[in-house]
Write a protein that holds these residues in place. Structure first.
Motif, PDB file in Angstrom:
ATOM      1  N   ARG A 164       0.867  -1.182   0.000  1.00  0.00           N
ATOM      2  CA  ARG A 164       0.000   0.000   0.000  1.00  0.00           C
ATOM      3  C   ARG A 164       0.905   1.234   0.000  1.00  0.00           C
ATOM      4  NH1 ARG A 164      -2.894   3.381   3.754  1.00  0.00           N
ATOM      5  NH2 ARG A 164      -5.059   3.667   3.099  1.00  0.00           N
TER       6      ARG A 164
ATOM      7  N   GLN B 241       1.775   3.769   4.084  1.00  0.00           N
ATOM      8  CA  GLN B 241       1.996   2.764   5.121  1.00  0.00           C
ATOM      9  C   GLN B 241       1.388   3.217   6.451  1.00  0.00           C
ATOM     10  OE1 GLN B 241       3.715  -0.480   5.030  1.00  0.00           O
ATOM     11  NE2 GLN B 241       2.808  -0.003   3.035  1.00  0.00           N
TER      12      GLN B 241
ATOM     13  N   THR C 275       0.414   1.100   8.867  1.00  0.00           N
ATOM     14  CA  THR C 275       1.220   0.269   9.765  1.00  0.00           C
ATOM     15  C   THR C 275       2.248  -0.432   8.891  1.00  0.00           C
ATOM     16  OG1 THR C 275      -0.256  -1.660   9.592  1.00  0.00           O
ATOM     17  CG2 THR C 275      -0.675  -0.116  11.419  1.00  0.00           C
TER      18      THR C 275
ATOM     19  N   SER D 116       1.692  -2.529   5.389  1.00  0.00           N
ATOM     20  CA  SER D 116       0.335  -2.357   4.862  1.00  0.00           C
ATOM     21  C   SER D 116       0.314  -2.722   3.379  1.00  0.00           C
ATOM     22  CB  SER D 116      -0.134  -0.913   5.028  1.00  0.00           C
ATOM     23  OG  SER D 116      -0.249  -0.562   6.386  1.00  0.00           O
TER      24      SER D 116
ATOM     25  N   ILE E 261      -3.563  -9.488  11.217  1.00  0.00           N
ATOM     26  CA  ILE E 261      -3.862  -8.502  10.183  1.00  0.00           C
ATOM     27  C   ILE E 261      -5.318  -8.088  10.310  1.00  0.00           C
ATOM     28  CG2 ILE E 261      -2.104  -9.300   8.552  1.00  0.00           C
ATOM     29  CD1 ILE E 261      -4.417 -10.579   6.911  1.00  0.00           C
TER      30      ILE E 261
ATOM     31  N   HIS F  47      -7.824  -3.324   1.911  1.00  0.00           N
ATOM     32  CA  HIS F  47      -6.647  -2.731   2.531  1.00  0.00           C
ATOM     33  C   HIS F  47      -6.280  -3.649   3.690  1.00  0.00           C
ATOM     34  CE1 HIS F  47      -6.887   1.161   0.414  1.00  0.00           C
ATOM     35  NE2 HIS F  47      -8.164   0.841   0.339  1.00  0.00           N
TER      36      HIS F  47
ATOM     37  N   PHE G 272      -3.962  -4.263   6.914  1.00  0.00           N
ATOM     38  CA  PHE G 272      -3.133  -3.567   7.891  1.00  0.00           C
ATOM     39  C   PHE G 272      -2.605  -4.560   8.921  1.00  0.00           C
ATOM     40  CE2 PHE G 272      -6.314  -0.400   6.484  1.00  0.00           C
ATOM     41  CZ  PHE G 272      -5.447   0.480   5.855  1.00  0.00           C
TER      42      PHE G 272
ATOM     43  N   ARG H 227      -1.036  -5.628  12.337  1.00  0.00           N
ATOM     44  CA  ARG H 227      -1.198  -4.995  13.644  1.00  0.00           C
ATOM     45  C   ARG H 227      -0.086  -5.459  14.574  1.00  0.00           C
ATOM     46  NH1 ARG H 227      -5.913  -2.529  14.424  1.00  0.00           N
ATOM     47  NH2 ARG H 227      -4.508  -1.275  15.706  1.00  0.00           N
TER      48      ARG H 227
ATOM     49  N   ASP I 138       2.360   0.960  16.035  1.00  0.00           N
ATOM     50  CA  ASP I 138       0.941   0.846  15.686  1.00  0.00           C
ATOM     51  C   ASP I 138       0.175   1.714  16.683  1.00  0.00           C
ATOM     52  OD1 ASP I 138      -1.713   0.123  15.243  1.00  0.00           O
ATOM     53  OD2 ASP I 138      -1.272  -2.008  15.051  1.00  0.00           O
TER      54      ASP I 138
ATOM     55  N   PRO J 149      -7.880   0.059  13.313  1.00  0.00           N
ATOM     56  CA  PRO J 149      -7.025   1.093  12.734  1.00  0.00           C
ATOM     57  C   PRO J 149      -7.852   2.291  12.268  1.00  0.00           C
ATOM     58  CG  PRO J 149      -7.281  -0.723  11.191  1.00  0.00           C
ATOM     59  CD  PRO J 149      -7.954  -1.137  12.468  1.00  0.00           C
TER      60      PRO J 149
END
Length: 146
Positions: A30, A33, A35, A38, A81, A96, A98, A100, A114, A121
């Motif tokens: 992604r 970012q 996290t 990502s 995630i 998306h 993310f 964790r 994080d 998030p």
């Protein structure tokens, strides 16, 4: 004429930041970012809703979710995630992802925290860092599986 697929792939730099893929889906870093690690999981077809997915597309989607999770757990020690399928501005079917983290993680000379752990998030703008994105792409490509 550009399709939603073309616009999405350009916006999220899918080709340049691709980590793994199947016939039907692509997993990419992604650009923002939120996290560490990502990613975006997006369809390779111009699919706009779940009802349009074939059985094979659904299997591939599940496979790449597993790959995303394995890679960030192995490489960075992610606790889990979170995957969000919002599709508000970008109608192409995508998620998306993310990772964790309970604890601070060091990567590419930076400490990553994080800020929302252990809550959901909070999607907020994050500056893009092309060097970090390329380093993440390379690290995640060399991850486990596939």
């Amino acid at each position: 004429m550009a399709t939603e697929l073309d616009a999405f792939r350009e916006k999220f730099q899918v080709d340049a930041l691709s980590v793994a893929g199947t016939e039907h889906w692509v997993l990419s870093v992604r650009p923002q970012q939120l996290t560490l690690g990502s990613m975006v999981l997006s369809t390779r077809a111009n699919v706009l809703d779940f009802a349009s997915l074939s059985e094979a597309q659904s299997r591939d989607m599940a496979h790449l979710f597993g790959e995303a999770e394995r890679r960030v757990k192995t490489l960075f020690g992610a606790a889990r995630i979170n995957a969000l399928c919002l599709m508000m501005r970008d109608p192409l079917l995508h998620f998306h992802i993310f990772p964790r983290y309970e604890n601070k993680v060091a990567f590419a000379g930076q400490d990553w925290i994080d800020a929302d752990w252990p809550k959901p998030p909070q999607i907020r703008p994050v500056d893009e860092d092309p060097e970090i994105n390329r380093a993440l792409r390379d690290a995640l490509r060399g991850g486990v599986g596939s």
